[in-house]
Design a protein around this motif. Structure first.
Motif, short mmCIF file in Angstrom:
data_model
loop_
_atom_site.label_atom_id
_atom_site.label_comp_id
_atom_site.label_asym_id
_atom_site.label_seq_id
_atom_site.Cartn_x
_atom_site.Cartn_y
_atom_site.Cartn_z
N ALA A 53 0.82 -1.20 0.00
CA ALA A 53 0.00 0.00 0.00
C ALA A 53 0.85 1.25 0.00
O ALA A 53 0.47 2.28 -0.55
N ALA A 54 2.04 1.16 0.62
CA ALA A 54 2.93 2.33 0.70
C ALA A 54 3.57 2.66 -0.64
O ALA A 54 4.15 3.72 -0.80
N CYS A 55 3.47 1.74 -1.60
CA CYS A 55 4.14 1.96 -2.87
C CYS A 55 3.53 3.10 -3.67
O CYS A 55 4.13 3.56 -4.64
N PRO B 40 2.57 8.58 -7.94
CA PRO B 40 3.92 8.69 -7.38
C PRO B 40 4.27 7.46 -6.54
O PRO B 40 3.42 6.90 -5.84
N GLY B 41 5.52 7.05 -6.60
CA GLY B 41 6.01 6.03 -5.68
C GLY B 41 6.19 6.62 -4.29
O GLY B 41 6.38 7.83 -4.13
N ALA B 42 6.11 5.79 -3.28
CA ALA B 42 6.22 6.27 -1.90
C ALA B 42 7.62 6.77 -1.60
O ALA B 42 8.62 6.25 -2.12
N ALA B 43 7.69 7.77 -0.72
CA ALA B 43 8.97 8.33 -0.29
C ALA B 43 9.53 7.61 0.93
O ALA B 43 10.57 8.01 1.47
N GLY C 31 7.55 1.56 -5.20
CA GLY C 31 7.16 1.66 -6.60
C GLY C 31 8.14 1.10 -7.59
O GLY C 31 7.83 1.03 -8.79
N TYR C 32 9.32 0.68 -7.17
CA TYR C 32 10.30 0.13 -8.11
C TYR C 32 11.26 -0.79 -7.37
O TYR C 32 11.36 -0.77 -6.14
#
Length: 470
Positions: free
Chosen positions: A23-25, A37-40, A54-55
């Motif tokens: 979920a954080a991705c 956006p991918g998560a920070a 995200g990657y």
């Protein structure tokens, strides 16, 4: 008041954590054509802000140039990665350095800084499953960062060069990175320094070239490596290169130390100790061996940097060789490096096994038996402190190291030597180059031993009172 017994939760806990990480991705903002956006932040509570979603990075190619006279570092990083979700932008961890160019697949990309995050916006969204290359040109004066119980880590300037080192993080102080052990990758590193200085890193040494007063040192780590296991040691070192078991062996000691002092004598036993551990744990997992001794007093620890551990000065103050610390850091090459953490709350999987390896080596080398060390440690243990999920402030506490080692030896006593070492060799073989959790180990131990072991692990790792001796 007796502490309530804590139980290691079974696979449900792992599934919940996995769902939270997934979920954080992504977050809810800045959608472009279905991309997000991918998560920070990967959401590991032990290292808030570390890692990105995200990657998945497959490999890093780093080319850096460092001038000790000015403390300036200039670098180019090329990261090959795969999008694990549709991305409109993604983050890299990078602390305190200036970025002059960012490109994705050779095309200029937008970039912005947000604290220790580099936010990259490619010209077009990246589809889930897309393989891409991001290049970052950067420079500046890298700095150390406080990392809790181990003191200062990251990029440390020294009188004759620099040392990049630290746990649970350090990499982001000298290159852009997905700075969490759950995203392991291969590394190619080129380090250019003034002639006369050594530039040591992880893996197999490559061709060394010189031009215009500068020398470029090349290193390649082809086995996936967690980012905190990267290192860079620059300075006036006495470097010894050779082979062991057909693989490169590179050790280094500061030139200021005696050529035959306890530091060099300890490193000289690296191959012997690695061979002994291989007889217990299975084949050595990497393509090179070695070790580096440093004299900077800020480094009050030894760290299992992959294939080439770094040893701080405190381990040799007695004026005698210290093969025990070498055994500990080499054991990490199996437990912690090849089989790496999925989350920091399971750090006992690294330190408990490495501490137990010290007991095995001491017995093999003519000292106390592993059983005697077990008995002494059992009597001295504070059983109110758990090994699993010890809390951020006790990430490097005795419960992680010593209670973890007690659990390992108690497992040996419970299942017998033949089954115990088969568990260890199966673990290092099946999980090689990957990541794992405590639940993964329990499941494997139960499979190999052919009987339930969760109550045993609950008692030895998280129970609030001394478990019965096996």
């Amino acid at each position: 008041m007796r502490r309530t017994r804590r139980r290691i939760r079974p696979a449900l806990a792992v599934a919940v954590v996995a769902a939270l990480v997934f979920a954080a991705c992504t977050d809810g903002g800045d959608e472009r054509g279905g991309f997000r956006p991918g998560a920070a932040d990967l959401g590991d509570p032990y290292v808030p802000g570390a890692g990105n979603g995200g990657y998945d990075v497959a490999g890093y190619r780093l080319a850096v140039r460092y001038d000790p006279a000015t403390d300036r570092l200039a670098g180019r990083a090329a990261l090959t990665a795969t999008a694990t979700t549709g991305l409109s932008r993604f983050n890299l961890d990078l602390a305190g350095l200036d970025v002059s160019r960012v490109a994705v697949d050779g095309r200029p990309a937008g970039s912005a800084r947000d604290g220790d995050e580099l936010v990259v916006t490619p010209r077009d969204g990246l589809a889930r499953g897309a393989r891409f290359v991001v290049e970052v040109d950067y420079s500046g004066v890298p700095a150390a960062r406080a990392d809790g119980q181990l003191g200062s880590g990251g990029f440390l300037h020294t009188d004759d060069g620099a040392i990049a080192l630290g746990q649970p993080w350090s990499a982001a102080t000298w290159f852009p990175v997905n700075d969490h052990p759950s995203d392991k990758a291969t590394y190619d590193v080129e380090v250019t320094v003034p002639d006369g200085l050594a530039a040591l890193s992880n893996g197999v040494p490559g061709e060394r070239t010189s031009a215009g007063g500068w020398t470029t040192w090349r290193w390649a780590e082809r086995s996936p490596m967690a980012s905190y296991l990267t290192t860079l040691v620059i300075g006036d070192y006495r470097v010894r290169s050779g082979t062991h078991a057909g693989k490169p062996m590179v050790t280094a000691v500061p030139a200021s130390l005696p050529e035959n002092g306890p530091e060099a004598a300890s490193l000289a036993r690296t191959g012997e100790i690695a061979d002994f551990l291989a007889s217990r744990f299975g084949p050595y997992p990497f393509d090179s061996y070695g070790g580096v001794v440093v004299t900077d007093a800020r480094i009050g620890y030894a760290l299992e940097t992959q294939s080439r551990p770094v040893y701080g000065p405190g381990f040799f103050r007695g004026g005698r060789p210290n093969p025990g610390v070498v055994a500990h850091e080499l054991a990490h090459q199996w437990f912690g490096n090849s089989v790496a953490l999925s989350r920091w709350s399971d750090i006992w999987l690294n330190e408990g096994f490495a501490s137990y390896a010290e007991w095995l080596w001491e017995e093999h080398d003519g000292g106390r038996t592993a059983q005697r060390n077990f008995e002494l440690e059992y009597a001295a243990t504070d059983w109110s402190r758990p090994s699993v999920d010890p809390g951020r402030s006790r990430l490097f506490g005795a419960a992680v190291y010593k209670r973890g080692a007690l659990a390992v030896h108690a497992l040996r006593r419970t299942v017998g030597d033949e089954t115990f070492f088969r568990v260890l060799r199966t673990w290092t073989a099946e999980r090689r180059d990957g990541n794992a959790t405590t639940d993964d180990l329990i499941a494997l131990a139960e499979r190999v031993a052919g009987k339930p072991l969760r109550p045993f692990f609950d008692a030895w790792l998280v129970g609030g009172s001394a478990p019965a001796l096996p």
